[in-house]
Write a protein that holds these residues in place. Structure first.
Motif, PDB file in Angstrom:
ATOM      1  N   MET A 163     -17.956 -15.104 -15.432  1.00 35.19           N
ATOM      2  CA  MET A 163     -18.813 -15.998 -14.649  1.00 35.19           C
ATOM      3  C   MET A 163     -19.082 -15.438 -13.257  1.00 35.19           C
ATOM      4  O   MET A 163     -20.083 -15.755 -12.631  1.00 35.19           O
ATOM      5  CB  MET A 163     -18.188 -17.385 -14.542  1.00 35.19           C
ATOM      6  CG  MET A 163     -18.061 -18.116 -15.872  1.00 35.19           C
ATOM      7  SD  MET A 163     -19.605 -18.236 -16.806  1.00 35.19           S
ATOM      8  CE  MET A 163     -20.611 -19.213 -15.710  1.00 35.19           C
ATOM      9  N   MET A 164     -18.215 -14.591 -12.787  1.00 33.53           N
ATOM     10  CA  MET A 164     -18.363 -13.981 -11.468  1.00 33.53           C
ATOM     11  C   MET A 164     -19.616 -13.094 -11.384  1.00 33.53           C
ATOM     12  O   MET A 164     -20.093 -12.798 -10.293  1.00 33.53           O
ATOM     13  CB  MET A 164     -17.109 -13.156 -11.186  1.00 33.53           C
ATOM     14  CG  MET A 164     -16.981 -12.613  -9.833  1.00 33.53           C
ATOM     15  SD  MET A 164     -16.577 -13.908  -8.655  1.00 33.53           S
ATOM     16  CE  MET A 164     -16.394 -12.865  -7.239  1.00 33.53           C
ATOM     17  N   LEU A 165     -20.165 -12.697 -12.523  1.00 39.46           N
ATOM     18  CA  LEU A 165     -21.374 -11.878 -12.517  1.00 39.46           C
ATOM     19  C   LEU A 165     -22.518 -12.559 -11.776  1.00 39.46           C
ATOM     20  O   LEU A 165     -23.416 -11.888 -11.254  1.00 39.46           O
ATOM     21  CB  LEU A 165     -21.808 -11.549 -13.944  1.00 39.46           C
ATOM     22  CG  LEU A 165     -20.889 -10.625 -14.733  1.00 39.46           C
ATOM     23  CD1 LEU A 165     -21.360 -10.509 -16.172  1.00 39.46           C
ATOM     24  CD2 LEU A 165     -20.807  -9.262 -14.073  1.00 39.46           C
ATOM     25  N   ILE A 166     -22.472 -13.874 -11.726  1.00 34.06           N
ATOM     26  CA  ILE A 166     -23.496 -14.618 -10.990  1.00 34.06           C
ATOM     27  C   ILE A 166     -23.550 -14.136  -9.548  1.00 34.06           C
ATOM     28  O   ILE A 166     -24.616 -14.053  -8.949  1.00 34.06           O
ATOM     29  CB  ILE A 166     -23.218 -16.141 -11.071  1.00 34.06           C
ATOM     30  CG1 ILE A 166     -23.481 -16.636 -12.494  1.00 34.06           C
ATOM     31  CG2 ILE A 166     -24.053 -16.915 -10.063  1.00 34.06           C
ATOM     32  CD1 ILE A 166     -23.080 -18.080 -12.733  1.00 34.06           C
ATOM     33  N   TYR A 167     -22.399 -13.782  -8.994  1.00 38.14           N
ATOM     34  CA  TYR A 167     -22.329 -13.330  -7.601  1.00 38.14           C
ATOM     35  C   TYR A 167     -23.216 -12.107  -7.350  1.00 38.14           C
ATOM     36  O   TYR A 167     -23.824 -11.991  -6.305  1.00 38.14           O
ATOM     37  CB  TYR A 167     -20.881 -13.018  -7.224  1.00 38.14           C
ATOM     38  CG  TYR A 167     -20.737 -12.435  -5.847  1.00 38.14           C
ATOM     39  CD1 TYR A 167     -20.926 -13.223  -4.719  1.00 38.14           C
ATOM     40  CD2 TYR A 167     -20.413 -11.094  -5.664  1.00 38.14           C
ATOM     41  CE1 TYR A 167     -20.809 -12.704  -3.449  1.00 38.14           C
ATOM     42  CE2 TYR A 167     -20.293 -10.568  -4.393  1.00 38.14           C
ATOM     43  CZ  TYR A 167     -20.488 -11.370  -3.290  1.00 38.14           C
ATOM     44  OH  TYR A 167     -20.376 -10.850  -2.035  1.00 38.14           O
ATOM     45  N   GLN A 225     -26.682 -29.612 -11.126  1.00 38.00           N
ATOM     46  CA  GLN A 225     -27.188 -30.824 -10.477  1.00 38.00           C
ATOM     47  C   GLN A 225     -27.645 -30.557  -9.047  1.00 38.00           C
ATOM     48  O   GLN A 225     -28.583 -31.172  -8.573  1.00 38.00           O
ATOM     49  CB  GLN A 225     -26.117 -31.921 -10.486  1.00 38.00           C
ATOM     50  CG  GLN A 225     -25.912 -32.538 -11.840  1.00 38.00           C
ATOM     51  CD  GLN A 225     -24.772 -33.557 -11.857  1.00 38.00           C
ATOM     52  OE1 GLN A 225     -23.898 -33.560 -10.993  1.00 38.00           O
ATOM     53  NE2 GLN A 225     -24.779 -34.415 -12.870  1.00 38.00           N
ATOM     54  N   LYS A 226     -26.993 -29.622  -8.385  1.00 40.80           N
ATOM     55  CA  LYS A 226     -27.371 -29.268  -7.011  1.00 40.80           C
ATOM     56  C   LYS A 226     -28.528 -28.266  -6.975  1.00 40.80           C
ATOM     57  O   LYS A 226     -28.987 -27.909  -5.892  1.00 40.80           O
ATOM     58  CB  LYS A 226     -26.163 -28.694  -6.272  1.00 40.80           C
ATOM     59  CG  LYS A 226     -25.095 -29.728  -5.977  1.00 40.80           C
ATOM     60  CD  LYS A 226     -23.966 -29.121  -5.179  1.00 40.80           C
ATOM     61  CE  LYS A 226     -22.958 -30.200  -4.810  1.00 40.80           C
ATOM     62  NZ  LYS A 226     -21.915 -29.674  -3.923  1.00 40.80           N
ATOM     63  N   GLY A 227     -28.959 -27.798  -8.149  1.00 41.64           N
ATOM     64  CA  GLY A 227     -30.071 -26.851  -8.205  1.00 41.64           C
ATOM     65  C   GLY A 227     -29.705 -25.438  -7.787  1.00 41.64           C
ATOM     66  O   GLY A 227     -30.577 -24.649  -7.444  1.00 41.64           O
ATOM     67  N   LEU A 228     -28.413 -25.116  -7.847  1.00 45.31           N
ATOM     68  CA  LEU A 228     -27.956 -23.796  -7.414  1.00 45.31           C
ATOM     69  C   LEU A 228     -27.965 -22.764  -8.537  1.00 45.31           C
ATOM     70  O   LEU A 228     -28.072 -21.567  -8.279  1.00 45.31           O
ATOM     71  CB  LEU A 228     -26.558 -23.904  -6.802  1.00 45.31           C
ATOM     72  CG  LEU A 228     -26.453 -24.829  -5.582  1.00 45.31           C
ATOM     73  CD1 LEU A 228     -25.010 -25.000  -5.158  1.00 45.31           C
ATOM     74  CD2 LEU A 228     -27.312 -24.301  -4.443  1.00 45.31           C
ATOM     75  N   GLY A 231     -29.890 -21.175  -4.960  1.00 43.58           N
ATOM     76  CA  GLY A 231     -28.481 -20.801  -4.967  1.00 43.58           C
ATOM     77  C   GLY A 231     -28.186 -19.412  -4.432  1.00 43.58           C
ATOM     78  O   GLY A 231     -27.041 -19.105  -4.087  1.00 43.58           O
ATOM     79  N   ASP A 232     -29.205 -18.566  -4.332  1.00 38.35           N
ATOM     80  CA  ASP A 232     -28.953 -17.179  -3.934  1.00 38.35           C
ATOM     81  C   ASP A 232     -28.196 -17.048  -2.611  1.00 38.35           C
ATOM     82  O   ASP A 232     -27.229 -16.294  -2.548  1.00 38.35           O
ATOM     83  CB  ASP A 232     -30.252 -16.379  -3.903  1.00 38.35           C
ATOM     84  CG  ASP A 232     -29.975 -14.898  -3.782  1.00 38.35           C
ATOM     85  OD1 ASP A 232     -29.435 -14.315  -4.737  1.00 38.35           O
ATOM     86  OD2 ASP A 232     -30.271 -14.328  -2.705  1.00 38.35           O
ATOM     87  N   ASN A 249     -20.113 -18.657  -2.669  1.00 33.48           N
ATOM     88  CA  ASN A 249     -19.504 -19.978  -2.880  1.00 33.48           C
ATOM     89  C   ASN A 249     -19.616 -20.403  -4.338  1.00 33.48           C
ATOM     90  O   ASN A 249     -18.701 -21.026  -4.887  1.00 33.48           O
ATOM     91  CB  ASN A 249     -20.180 -21.020  -1.986  1.00 33.48           C
ATOM     92  CG  ASN A 249     -20.042 -20.689  -0.530  1.00 33.48           C
ATOM     93  OD1 ASN A 249     -20.607 -19.701  -0.056  1.00 33.48           O
ATOM     94  ND2 ASN A 249     -19.306 -21.491   0.201  1.00 33.48           N
ATOM     95  N   ILE A 250     -20.743 -20.080  -4.959  1.00 31.82           N
ATOM     96  CA  ILE A 250     -20.950 -20.428  -6.369  1.00 31.82           C
ATOM     97  C   ILE A 250     -19.932 -19.699  -7.236  1.00 31.82           C
ATOM     98  O   ILE A 250     -19.284 -20.291  -8.093  1.00 31.82           O
ATOM     99  CB  ILE A 250     -22.395 -20.105  -6.802  1.00 31.82           C
ATOM    100  CG1 ILE A 250     -23.359 -21.072  -6.105  1.00 31.82           C
ATOM    101  CG2 ILE A 250     -22.546 -20.162  -8.318  1.00 31.82           C
ATOM    102  CD1 ILE A 250     -24.817 -20.675  -6.205  1.00 31.82           C
ATOM    103  N   ALA A 251     -19.771 -18.404  -7.007  1.00 22.87           N
ATOM    104  CA  ALA A 251     -18.801 -17.628  -7.785  1.00 22.87           C
ATOM    105  C   ALA A 251     -17.386 -18.162  -7.577  1.00 22.87           C
ATOM    106  O   ALA A 251     -16.587 -18.236  -8.518  1.00 22.87           O
ATOM    107  CB  ALA A 251     -18.878 -16.152  -7.400  1.00 22.87           C
ATOM    108  N   TRP A 252     -17.079 -18.578  -6.365  1.00 20.12           N
ATOM    109  CA  TRP A 252     -15.744 -19.099  -6.057  1.00 20.12           C
ATOM    110  C   TRP A 252     -15.427 -20.360  -6.859  1.00 20.12           C
ATOM    111  O   TRP A 252     -14.272 -20.622  -7.183  1.00 20.12           O
ATOM    112  CB  TRP A 252     -15.622 -19.367  -4.560  1.00 20.12           C
ATOM    113  CG  TRP A 252     -14.273 -19.875  -4.184  1.00 20.12           C
ATOM    114  CD1 TRP A 252     -13.966 -21.112  -3.724  1.00 20.12           C
ATOM    115  CD2 TRP A 252     -13.028 -19.165  -4.260  1.00 20.12           C
ATOM    116  NE1 TRP A 252     -12.615 -21.229  -3.500  1.00 20.12           N
ATOM    117  CE2 TRP A 252     -12.013 -20.051  -3.825  1.00 20.12           C
ATOM    118  CE3 TRP A 252     -12.666 -17.879  -4.666  1.00 20.12           C
ATOM    119  CZ2 TRP A 252     -10.672 -19.673  -3.782  1.00 20.12           C
ATOM    120  CZ3 TRP A 252     -11.328 -17.516  -4.618  1.00 20.12           C
ATOM    121  CH2 TRP A 252     -10.349 -18.402  -4.182  1.00 20.12           C
ATOM    122  N   GLU A 253     -16.445 -21.126  -7.220  1.00 22.28           N
ATOM    123  CA  GLU A 253     -16.226 -22.339  -8.005  1.00 22.28           C
ATOM    124  C   GLU A 253     -15.451 -22.058  -9.297  1.00 22.28           C
ATOM    125  O   GLU A 253     -14.702 -22.908  -9.766  1.00 22.28           O
ATOM    126  CB  GLU A 253     -17.560 -23.003  -8.363  1.00 22.28           C
ATOM    127  CG  GLU A 253     -18.243 -23.700  -7.216  1.00 22.28           C
ATOM    128  CD  GLU A 253     -17.486 -24.908  -6.708  1.00 22.28           C
ATOM    129  OE1 GLU A 253     -16.980 -25.698  -7.523  1.00 22.28           O
ATOM    130  OE2 GLU A 253     -17.388 -25.053  -5.472  1.00 22.28           O
TER     131      GLU A 253
END
Length: 116
Positions: A45-49, A80-83, A97-98, A103-107
């Motif tokens: 999932m960290m690939l999103i970073y 839901q937050k559109g990130l 979200g970019d 922060n997204i990856a940290w989730e």
């Protein structure tokens, strides 16, 4: 620092020592650790970073579940937050979200994920 398969490694930090090790035909690795199955899911999932979409089918093939099953709360909240968004069966950063990708990856590394 990097990864090879299920292994994370860190290089020798001192430049001179690094050079000497390489000259001796050795691999300049200071630390090596094997990821658990849970850590592998989080790493995927960290690939999103780095702006690489997470393919839902590949995730299921590799881990036996879809990302939404492994991280239901995180993905729901981020969508839901559109990130993040799901498009072409891939989970990716939304334009909104970019700027927040760290922060997204940290989730996915918080202790609130459901990992069977």
């Amino acid at each position: 620092m990097g990864h090879i398969g299920r292994f994370l490694y860190s290089d020798i930090e001192d430049a001179q020592e690094y050079i000497e090790v390489v000259k001796n035909g050795e691999i300049p690795i200071a630390k090596l650790s094997k990821l658990s199955a849970e850590e592998e899911k989080r790493k995927a999932m960290m690939l999103i970073y780095v702006r690489v979409p997470v393919d839902r089918d590949e995730f299921k093939l590799q881990f036996g579940m879809f990302p939404e099953e492994a991280f239901p709360e995180q993905l729901k909240k981020l969508q839901q937050k559109g990130l993040i968004e799901v498009r072409d069966n891939k989970i990716r950063l939304a334009e909104k979200g970019d700027p927040w990708r760290f922060n997204i990856a940290w989730e996915f590394f918080k202790n609130n994920g459901h990992i069977p």
